[in-house]
Design an enzyme around this catalytic site. Structure first.
Site, short mmCIF file in Angstrom:
data_model
loop_
_atom_site.label_atom_id
_atom_site.label_comp_id
_atom_site.label_asym_id
_atom_site.label_seq_id
_atom_site.Cartn_x
_atom_site.Cartn_y
_atom_site.Cartn_z
CB THR A 13 -10.48 3.91 9.71
OG1 THR A 13 -9.38 4.73 9.30
CG2 THR A 13 -11.13 4.53 10.93
CG ASN A 61 -7.28 0.83 -0.40
OD1 ASN A 61 -7.54 -0.11 -1.15
ND2 ASN A 61 -6.17 1.53 -0.48
CG ASP A 64 -1.99 0.97 1.27
OD1 ASP A 64 -2.35 1.47 0.19
OD2 ASP A 64 -2.53 1.25 2.37
CG HIS A 103 -6.43 4.78 -1.70
ND1 HIS A 103 -5.24 4.48 -1.08
CD2 HIS A 103 -6.42 4.15 -2.89
CE1 HIS A 103 -4.54 3.71 -1.90
NE2 HIS A 103 -5.21 3.50 -3.00
CG HIS A 140 -5.17 7.82 3.71
ND1 HIS A 140 -4.27 8.44 2.90
CD2 HIS A 140 -5.60 6.73 3.04
CE1 HIS A 140 -4.14 7.75 1.77
NE2 HIS A 140 -4.94 6.71 1.83
ZN LIG Z 1 -4.54 5.07 0.68
#
Ligand SMILES: [Zn+2]
Length: 336
Positions: free
Chosen positions: A269, A266, A83, A223, A189
């Site tokens: 979390t 993705n 990643d 993502h 993210h």
């Molecule tokens: Zn990412």
């Protein structure tokens, strides 16, 4: 079954019209949680390791845990993916280790922070594509920059500052030959993605749909796409945690993406929240406990539950037995 290329998994997902979750790992319990969820739902899986995960585990440990998983779950097609590789060297070291897919994130400079130029991104990504395809290994690139920072990687700040330009995306795919493309559409993210439920103003699904229309044969990657469920936040806060209110990417938006060319989603979390909530609960309710298994086992189960849920929601459930793995040497021949 040996580790397979991500290209094959995503091609199959495109044929079947479903998405595949890519789950991050840093330890044995997380790998076990994903593999149990995959067995339970009969799902092909992408397991991914960031640079931070490789450093934390000393990637030799991580790689051998993955080999153990291939022995213990022979019926599950499984990809090991790097990643956010920050440089050609990072991607090459992953390939040398035995990763079957790498992400060259040339949207940022090698410091993992500074947005780069289009020319730089094309040049480093193309170099990785040449080296990887010669070995049958898959490459994911990124155009535009995600918001937020995780594991020290990310442009930070406003997720809308570096959205993917559809014209550039077309040009980037043409010049690099990437198998999969991560795009920036307002996601970030980490846990703090949105301060309220996202709307078309903050999560640009129309941009994604436009990119898919222009690049119908490129596998798109979302993502920063944990859904950050309120139930998982509540468990953490109920047992002494202090998370601020936050919103992730609603499942129905990921599903809309899947209808429009997204093949890899993705998720990190959500797994972290599930694990932390379960551990906090044990610490709170049984302060006399000190055997790590007494909290790591419920943590693993909590992650398994959320991963199995995502596998079902993304549509990969039930598809583990659809195909036999194509050896990497054969993939390399196809690229030639
Ligand atoms: Zn990412």
């Amino acid at each position: 079954m040996p580790l397979v290329s991500m290209r094959q998994l995503l091609d199959e997902a495109a044929k079947g019209g479903y998405g595949v979750g890519a789950f991050n790992v840093n330890n044995m319990e997380q790998i076990q949680a994903i593999m149990e969820a995959a067995r339970e739902t009969k799902s092909p899986v992408i397991v991914q390791a960031s640079r931070g995960a490789r450093a934390y585990t000393n990637d030799k440990f991580l790689y051998h845990l993955m080999l153990a998983a291939t022995e213990l779950y022979p019926e599950i097609p499984m990809v090991l993916h790097q990643d956010h590789g920050n440089s050609v060297e990072t991607c090459k070291s992953a390939m040398a280790m035995g990763f079957t897919s790498v992400m060259m994130d040339g949207s940022l400079m090698a410091d993992g922070k500074t947005p780069s130029s289009f020319e730089y991104n094309v040049s480093v990504t193309r170099e990785v594509v040449e080296a990887a395809h010669a070995k049958g290994i898959t490459v994911e690139g990124e155009i535009g920059c995600l918001g937020g920072i995780e594991d020290g990687h990310g442009a930070g700040g406003d997720a809308l500052a570096h959205l993917t330009d559809p014209d550039q995306a077309v040009e980037f795919v043409r010049l690099t030959g990437v198998d999969a493309l991560a795009i920036a559409i307002g996601t970030s993210h980490g846990a703090y993605k949105f301060t309220r439920k996202p709307t078309g103003e903050t999560l640009k699904m129309d941009r994604l749909i436009e990119i898919h229309r222009r690049l119908p044969n490129t596998h798109l990657v979302m993502h920063g796409s944990s859904s950050v469920p309120k139930e998982l936040q509540d468990i953490i806060n109920q047992y002494g945690g202090k998370l601020k209110p936050t919103w992730g990417v609603p499942i129905e938006e990921s599903q809309l993406g899947i209808k429009n060319g997204v093949r890899k989603i993705n998720v990190d979390t959500d797994s972290r929240l599930a694990i932390t909530g379960a551990i906090r609960k044990v610490f709170f309710e049984k302060p006399e406990e000190f055997d790590p298994r007494s909290y790591l086992k419920p943590a693993r189960e909590a992650m398994e539950k959320v991963v199995a849920q995502r596998m079902t929601q993304f549509g990969q459930a039930g598809h583990a037995g659809d195909y036999t793995p194509i050896p990497l040497e054969e993939m390399a021949k196809r690229y030639r």
